[in-house]
Design an enzyme around this catalytic site. Structure first.
Site, PDB file in Angstrom:
ATOM      1  N   LYS A  47      41.350  38.692  46.110  1.00  0.00           N
ATOM      2  CA  LYS A  47      42.282  38.669  45.013  1.00  0.00           C
ATOM      3  C   LYS A  47      41.541  38.920  43.701  1.00  0.00           C
ATOM      4  O   LYS A  47      40.337  38.663  43.620  1.00  0.00           O
ATOM      5  CB  LYS A  47      43.050  37.352  45.017  1.00  0.00           C
ATOM      6  CG  LYS A  47      42.427  36.163  44.283  1.00  0.00           C
ATOM      7  CD  LYS A  47      41.095  35.699  44.680  1.00  0.00           C
ATOM      8  CE  LYS A  47      41.062  35.126  46.060  1.00  0.00           C
ATOM      9  NZ  LYS A  47      39.652  34.833  46.457  1.00  0.00           N
TER      10      LYS A  47
ATOM     11  N   ASP B 133      40.491  37.258  37.024  1.00  0.00           N
ATOM     12  CA  ASP B 133      39.591  36.514  37.887  1.00  0.00           C
ATOM     13  C   ASP B 133      40.118  35.119  38.215  1.00  0.00           C
ATOM     14  O   ASP B 133      40.487  34.838  39.360  1.00  0.00           O
ATOM     15  CB  ASP B 133      38.212  36.421  37.224  1.00  0.00           C
ATOM     16  CG  ASP B 133      37.167  35.821  38.139  1.00  0.00           C
ATOM     17  OD1 ASP B 133      36.928  34.604  38.021  1.00  0.00           O
ATOM     18  OD2 ASP B 133      36.601  36.536  38.976  1.00  0.00           O
TER      19      ASP B 133
END
Length: 391
Positions: A125, A208
């Site tokens: 991800k 992030d």
């Protein structure tokens, strides 16, 4: 004393899991890793060591010597490298599945290339730099009959699922506000050349750490936002790094969102918060009848706590390192990391079994859509789209 002994034993086994070899007549799922990334050992190599149906078979890096050193260190049979190393790994007929931990800006191209090569993909991800790219990847995977999973590993662990079960039970009443935090102080993430700050590679705190916070508020509230009420950012300002590391890259971001039924949510993420402060890795849900908060939802195997405050009653604290009986057919140990639970689900999916937990296409697309919307509100805008046009 027993809690300290349990902590030491749990963490030791998480770091040094017992090895489970495939039976002699078995055909294990062979993984290839794109990039000799630092996340690969905890996210796949260690979990695979204690999964009898998985073998980490190959790794590729731009630098052949780096991939060879990585392969030697982790006992990986094959190493690919050089300008065509990634594609050579994808062309290997022995490989069944790909783990893609490349920088965010490369997720789209190399996931599409992996799917085109007929490989299942476990994708780090955030899934890509845009909701449009994410949708294209999942649709391509569906057209090829392949499994694609966005690796929000924390969702597979009993801790966050226990928190959601308490919320969904109605014990605390209707949700009023949700907050998720993933903030680390300066010095934890080092290096001005860290790819997390590289705008051209999809860098930024919201990409992030923020992708976790957005995913968490959506999961705990069982809803998607309806609008971004406000958003702000602290711009990353490097002293020595190339210009690409400074362009529209947020060191930290904060946003307030509107959810359905007059519920609000707040996310806070920071890659390097100034000053001497403890990390904030938590999520809290305020309800009509009380509140519930989890500490360390991202790495709960080390330690976590679920604190429930029901109005008019004393505070209670829970922990959940394994699932309740009957929820995972006896699978799971208290030392299993989030990544180990995730690998179990991924393998179950590939084997035609029903995973205990799964994240679908809609989940991945929605998360990326709201990352983009928050970025739009901050004024920084989405990360650059991939130039890849193949597949």
């Amino acid at each position: 004393m027993s809690s300290i002994v349990g902590f030491v034993r749990r963490v030791y086994k998480a770091l040094y899991p017992p090895e489970l070899l495939p039976p002699p007549d078995a055909k294990p799922i062979k993984f290839g890793i794109l990039g000799a990334a630092a996340i690969a050992p905890p996210a796949l190599i260690l979990p695979a060591k204690c999964h009898s149906e998985v073998v980490v078979y190959a790794v590729a890096a731009r630098d052949k010597s780096r991939s060879e050193a990585f392969a030697k260190k982790y006992n990986i049979p094959k190493a690919y490298g050089g300008p065509n190393g990634y594609q050579e790994l994808l062309n290997d007929p022995e490989i069944d599945a790909i783990y893609n931990p490349l920088p965010n800006g490369l997720h789209y191209e190399w996931t599409m290339r992996a799917l085109a090569a007929g490989k299942h993909v476990l994708l780090e991800k955030p899934s890509s730099d845009s909701a449009e790219e994410t949708q294209k990847m999942f649709e391509f995977a569906e057209s090829k009959g392949l499994v694609l999973l966005e690796a929000f590993h924390y969702r597979f662990h009993p801790a966050i699922q226990r928190m959601k079960a308490i919320i969904d039970s109605g014990e605390l009443g209707a949700i009023k506000h949700v907050e998720a935090n993933l903030v680390v102080p300066s010095g934890v993430i080092k290096g001005e050349d860290n790819i997390r700050y590289n705008y051209e590679l999809g860098g930024g705190a919201l990409m992030d750490m923020g992708c976790y916070t957005l995913n968490c508020i959506r999961y705990l509230s069982s809803s998607n936002p309806v609008s971004v009420l406000s958003a702000s950012h602290d711009l990353y300002v490097p002293r020595h790094s190339p210009p690409s590391f400074a362009s529209n890259t947020d060191r930290g971001s904060t946003a307030t969102l509107e959810l359905p039924n007059d519920v609000t949510a707040q996310i806070n993420c920071d890659l390097s918060q100034p000053g001497f402060k403890f990390p904030r890795i938590s999520a809290k849900v305020e309800c009509e009848g009380g509140s519930i908060e989890i500490f360390n939802f991202v790495m709960p195997v080390i330690y976590h706590s679920i604190t429930v405050q029901k109005r008019g009653q004393s505070i209670r604290t829970e922990k959940a390192y394994t699932f309740e009986e009957g929820k995972m057919e006896g699978k799971g140990e208290d030392w299993w990391t989030t990544y180990r639970y995730q690998l179990e689900a991924f393998v179950d999916k590939l084997r035609g079994r029903t995973p205990q937990t799964w994240l679908n296409k809609e989940d991945a697309i929605a998360n990326m859509e709201w990352i983009e919307r928050v970025y739009e509100k901050t004024g920084l805008g989405s990360r650059p789209r991939s130039t890849y046009t193949g597949a």
